[in-house]
Enzyme design. Sequence first.
Site, mmCIF file in Angstrom:
data_model
loop_
_atom_site.group_PDB
_atom_site.id
_atom_site.type_symbol
_atom_site.label_atom_id
_atom_site.label_comp_id
_atom_site.label_asym_id
_atom_site.label_seq_id
_atom_site.Cartn_x
_atom_site.Cartn_y
_atom_site.Cartn_z
ATOM 1 N N ASP A 1 0.829 -1.213 0.000
ATOM 2 C CA ASP A 1 0.000 0.000 0.000
ATOM 3 C C ASP A 1 0.863 1.263 0.000
ATOM 4 O OD1 ASP A 1 -2.404 1.350 -0.021
ATOM 5 O OD2 ASP A 1 -2.659 1.289 2.156
ATOM 6 N N ASN B 1 -10.919 -2.325 -5.446
ATOM 7 C CA ASN B 1 -10.131 -1.378 -6.230
ATOM 8 C C ASN B 1 -10.775 -1.024 -7.580
ATOM 9 O OD1 ASN B 1 -6.964 -2.721 -5.034
ATOM 10 N ND2 ASN B 1 -8.010 -0.876 -4.362
ATOM 11 N N ARG C 1 -5.338 -1.472 8.970
ATOM 12 C CA ARG C 1 -6.498 -2.316 8.621
ATOM 13 C C ARG C 1 -6.099 -3.432 7.675
ATOM 14 N NH1 ARG C 1 -8.217 2.925 6.651
ATOM 15 N NH2 ARG C 1 -7.516 3.193 4.503
HETATM 16 C C1 IPE Z 1 -5.407 -2.692 -0.195
HETATM 17 O O1 IPE Z 1 -5.065 -1.373 -0.359
HETATM 18 C C2 IPE Z 1 -5.429 -3.406 -1.515
HETATM 19 C C3 IPE Z 1 -4.132 -3.636 -2.140
HETATM 20 C C4 IPE Z 1 -2.967 -3.330 -1.623
HETATM 21 C C5 IPE Z 1 -4.183 -4.272 -3.416
HETATM 22 P P1 IPE Z 1 -6.169 -0.232 -0.562
HETATM 23 O O2 IPE Z 1 -5.440 1.035 -0.737
HETATM 24 O O3 IPE Z 1 -7.117 -0.629 -1.615
HETATM 25 O O4 IPE Z 1 -6.938 -0.278 0.844
HETATM 26 P P2 IPE Z 1 -7.835 0.811 1.558
HETATM 27 O O5 IPE Z 1 -8.823 1.318 0.557
HETATM 28 O O6 IPE Z 1 -6.923 1.876 2.031
HETATM 29 O O7 IPE Z 1 -8.464 0.080 2.699
HETATM 30 C C1 IPE Z 2 -1.397 0.315 -3.390
HETATM 31 O O1 IPE Z 2 -1.232 1.678 -3.377
HETATM 32 C C2 IPE Z 2 -1.684 -0.245 -4.759
HETATM 33 C C3 IPE Z 2 -3.049 -0.733 -4.945
HETATM 34 C C4 IPE Z 2 -3.996 -0.724 -4.056
HETATM 35 C C5 IPE Z 2 -3.377 -1.274 -6.256
HETATM 36 P P1 IPE Z 2 -2.458 2.680 -3.409
HETATM 37 O O2 IPE Z 2 -2.817 2.946 -4.821
HETATM 38 O O3 IPE Z 2 -3.571 2.182 -2.560
HETATM 39 O O4 IPE Z 2 -1.817 3.965 -2.753
HETATM 40 P P2 IPE Z 2 -2.437 4.896 -1.630
HETATM 41 O O5 IPE Z 2 -2.859 4.001 -0.501
HETATM 42 O O6 IPE Z 2 -3.588 5.609 -2.241
HETATM 43 O O7 IPE Z 2 -1.324 5.804 -1.239
HETATM 44 MG MG MG Z 3 -4.054 2.372 -0.595
#
Ligand code: IPE
Ligand code: IPE
Ligand code: MG
Length: 256
Positions: free
Chosen positions: A34, A82, A207
């Site tokens: 993340d 996502n 989380r």
């Molecule tokens: C979790 O990250 C999913 C992946 C790393 C693929 P998200 O960025 O989607 O999670 P939330 O929305 O912060 O909970």
């Molecule tokens: C994780 O990084 C990658 C995926 C969930 C696909 P994010 O795209 O969620 O990055 P943040 O959490 O918005 O910084």
């Molecule tokens: Mg994220």
Amino acid sequence: MDLAGFVEPGSQEAGLLKLIDANRVPKHIAIIMDGNGRWAGMRKLPRVAGHRAGIESVRDIIESAARLGVDVLTLYAFSIENWKRPKREVNTLMTLLKEYIQRELNNVKKNNIRFQAIGRIQELEKSVYRELQHATDETKENTGMLLNVALNYSGRAELVDTFNRMFLELKQNGHRTPIDEDVISRFLYTSGIPDPDLLIRTSGEMRISNFLLWQIAYSEIYITSTFWPDFRRRHLLEAILEYQQRDRRYGAIKKQ
Ligand code: IPE
Ligand code: IPE
Ligand code: MG
């Protein structure tokens, strides 16, 4: 553990490696990758630049885990939730995934890594699905680390799919014995794979975001504020070192 030959003598990594007990490296590490978007935002770059930068971390962590003797590495790459993101971002993520497989497959093969995708992958765009099948097929005889990539994955969806498959099969077999935890585990996407010992989440969010809900019942959780594109071998070693200092009690009392 043959990572020793790959870290620079005297470096911080070499120091960490010395502190790690080679016999107690987690067998299964699962990572919620993340923080790509925030990494990019801090640099006034578009979010997709963060996803692109995150690929370097993926490469580094896969290689490091394999060299450390980790049996299974599960990476959370794209959740069912996502899909709520802008189409452009989703498309870029899928393109990056295809590019990554095409570019890295030889390296994965060379490192004796077995590739597998978990999630509702049949719902992904055909070209992505084909690439995943190709990588799975090409590496299926490999005997080293299992690289499990969670794609179009959610923990609750996995449980729904698990129960549906289980009930269908049990019905077909006229099975009457009660369901137990082992039966459920056998129908999960992760059937045959031990539960994660260590769950890492980068970028500080406290989380689970619908990841491996069943399997993480007793995983040790390690959350770091480091954004995924900055997460490298050194950070993995730090996480493993902290893991080795934990006391896994599984509900029992502390060992004397
Ligand atoms: C979790 O990250 C999913 C992946 C790393 C693929 P998200 O960025 O989607 O999670 P939330 O929305 O912060 O909970
Ligand atoms: C994780 O990084 C990658 C995926 C969930 C696909 P994010 O795209 O969620 O990055 P943040 O959490 O918005 O910084
Ligand atoms: Mg994220």
